[in-house]
Design a protein around this motif. Sequence first.
Motif, PDB file in Angstrom:
ATOM      1  N   CYS A 117       0.852  -1.185   0.000  1.00  0.00           N
ATOM      2  CA  CYS A 117       0.000   0.000   0.000  1.00  0.00           C
ATOM      3  C   CYS A 117       0.887   1.233   0.000  1.00  0.00           C
ATOM      4  N   TRP A 147       0.100   3.817   1.713  1.00  0.00           N
ATOM      5  CA  TRP A 147       0.002   4.308   3.084  1.00  0.00           C
ATOM      6  C   TRP A 147       0.456   3.188   4.032  1.00  0.00           C
ATOM      7  N   GLN A 148       0.697   3.550   5.263  1.00  0.00           N
ATOM      8  CA  GLN A 148       1.110   2.567   6.279  1.00  0.00           C
ATOM      9  C   GLN A 148       0.397   2.899   7.591  1.00  0.00           C
ATOM     10  N   CYS A 149      -0.919   2.818   7.579  1.00  0.00           N
ATOM     11  CA  CYS A 149      -1.692   3.239   8.755  1.00  0.00           C
ATOM     12  C   CYS A 149      -1.316   2.389   9.974  1.00  0.00           C
ATOM     13  N   TYR A 173      -3.058   1.384  12.334  1.00  0.00           N
ATOM     14  CA  TYR A 173      -4.090   0.420  12.729  1.00  0.00           C
ATOM     15  C   TYR A 173      -4.358  -0.613  11.633  1.00  0.00           C
ATOM     16  N   CYS A 174      -3.588  -0.591  10.546  1.00  0.00           N
ATOM     17  CA  CYS A 174      -3.861  -1.474   9.409  1.00  0.00           C
ATOM     18  C   CYS A 174      -3.803  -2.940   9.840  1.00  0.00           C
ATOM     19  N   VAL A 206      -3.692  -5.514   7.640  1.00  0.00           N
ATOM     20  CA  VAL A 206      -3.111  -6.363   6.594  1.00  0.00           C
ATOM     21  C   VAL A 206      -1.818  -6.989   7.128  1.00  0.00           C
ATOM     22  N   LEU A 254       2.148  -6.087   5.789  1.00  0.00           N
ATOM     23  CA  LEU A 254       1.972  -4.868   4.989  1.00  0.00           C
ATOM     24  C   LEU A 254       3.331  -4.277   4.617  1.00  0.00           C
ATOM     25  N   ASN A 301      -5.886  -5.754   0.303  1.00  0.00           N
ATOM     26  CA  ASN A 301      -4.690  -5.594   1.136  1.00  0.00           C
ATOM     27  C   ASN A 301      -3.825  -4.410   0.734  1.00  0.00           C
ATOM     28  N   GLY A 302      -4.446  -3.307   0.407  1.00  0.00           N
ATOM     29  CA  GLY A 302      -3.724  -2.102   0.002  1.00  0.00           C
ATOM     30  C   GLY A 302      -4.687  -1.185  -0.729  1.00  0.00           C
ATOM     31  N   ASN A 344      -8.210   5.112  -0.014  1.00  0.00           N
ATOM     32  CA  ASN A 344      -7.639   6.218   0.749  1.00  0.00           C
ATOM     33  C   ASN A 344      -7.637   7.500  -0.085  1.00  0.00           C
ATOM     34  N   LYS A 397     -11.347   7.375   2.780  1.00  0.00           N
ATOM     35  CA  LYS A 397     -10.737   7.454   4.116  1.00  0.00           C
ATOM     36  C   LYS A 397     -10.119   8.839   4.367  1.00  0.00           C
TER      37      LYS A 397
HETATM   38  S1  SF4 Z   1      -4.594  -0.865   3.345  1.00  0.00           S
HETATM   39 FE1  SF4 Z   1      -5.890   0.817   4.143  1.00  0.00          FE
HETATM   40  S2  SF4 Z   1      -5.551   0.744   6.367  1.00  0.00           S
HETATM   41 FE2  SF4 Z   1      -3.885  -0.460   5.422  1.00  0.00          FE
HETATM   42  S3  SF4 Z   1      -2.195   1.020   5.153  1.00  0.00           S
HETATM   43 FE3  SF4 Z   1      -3.363   1.018   3.248  1.00  0.00          FE
HETATM   44  S4  SF4 Z   1      -4.832   2.727   3.487  1.00  0.00           S
HETATM   45 FE4  SF4 Z   1      -4.060   2.210   5.529  1.00  0.00          FE
END
Ligand code: SF4
Length: 234
Positions: free
Chosen positions: A44, A46-48, A50-51, A53, A56, A104-105, A140, A166
């Motif tokens: 992904c 992003w690397q939230c 709370y993710c 996945v 990740l 998953n991303g 996102n 998001k």
């Molecule tokens: S898959 Fe969604 S929650 Fe997970 S890092 Fe990417 S944007 Fe964030």
Amino acid sequence: MKKEMLTIFNHDRNIFKSKYIYPVVSRRSMGLSLGINLNTNNACNWQCIYCQVSDLTRGKPEKIDLDLLENELDKWLDNIVNGNFLSECASHKVDFKDIAFSGNGEPTATPEFEPIVKIVLEKINKFQLSNTIKLRLITNGSYLNKENVQQGLEHMKSVNHEVWFKIDHVNPKEAQKINRINLSIASLTKNLKSALSISPTIVQTCLLKINKELPSQHFINEYINFLEPYAYQA
Ligand code: SF4
């Protein structure tokens, strides 16, 4: 296909062993959601924090095998619409509610987004689902201004559709901490406007209590002030 019971607590994308397509009983969708995972490498942009996945990584999705995706989607829809999947695999009576680009991303990161939307629309028509389910994009939002994504969204207009967008923060410092991105308000505004110009859009926000601290009133005010001009007026 191995029989498994689906519940709202088990969103494992791998229990049915398909590469791209996975069913979940979703609280947000209020029924069965057939997910399309376009990030099979768990990458992904992003690397939230709370993710959920597993494994990740930051990056781009692998090239999509369009034939395999189409084949899997066809089989799943046949099983749900014409077979016994719902009665055999759901833990209680659930209805088929949506096909969702999720996974998953970030799904719109794939360069094949537009042809994939077309494949999904063909299947929605083939299985006569246009009056019963929605096509959802869970995103996102960061690629919504890309031409191929805009074209895909335009195609989505032919069916009942939604974008779930998001926005956890509108404060760059907080976005760095929570989503681990360099947030540009100008880009966020542009991407949100793109979504709204094409689709009914629902903003999804994860509010976190970190080290026993809730989001501050300042944060809440910033967030409300940013979104207020776009809020739905009944
Ligand atoms: S898959 Fe969604 S929650 Fe997970 S890092 Fe990417 S944007 Fe964030």
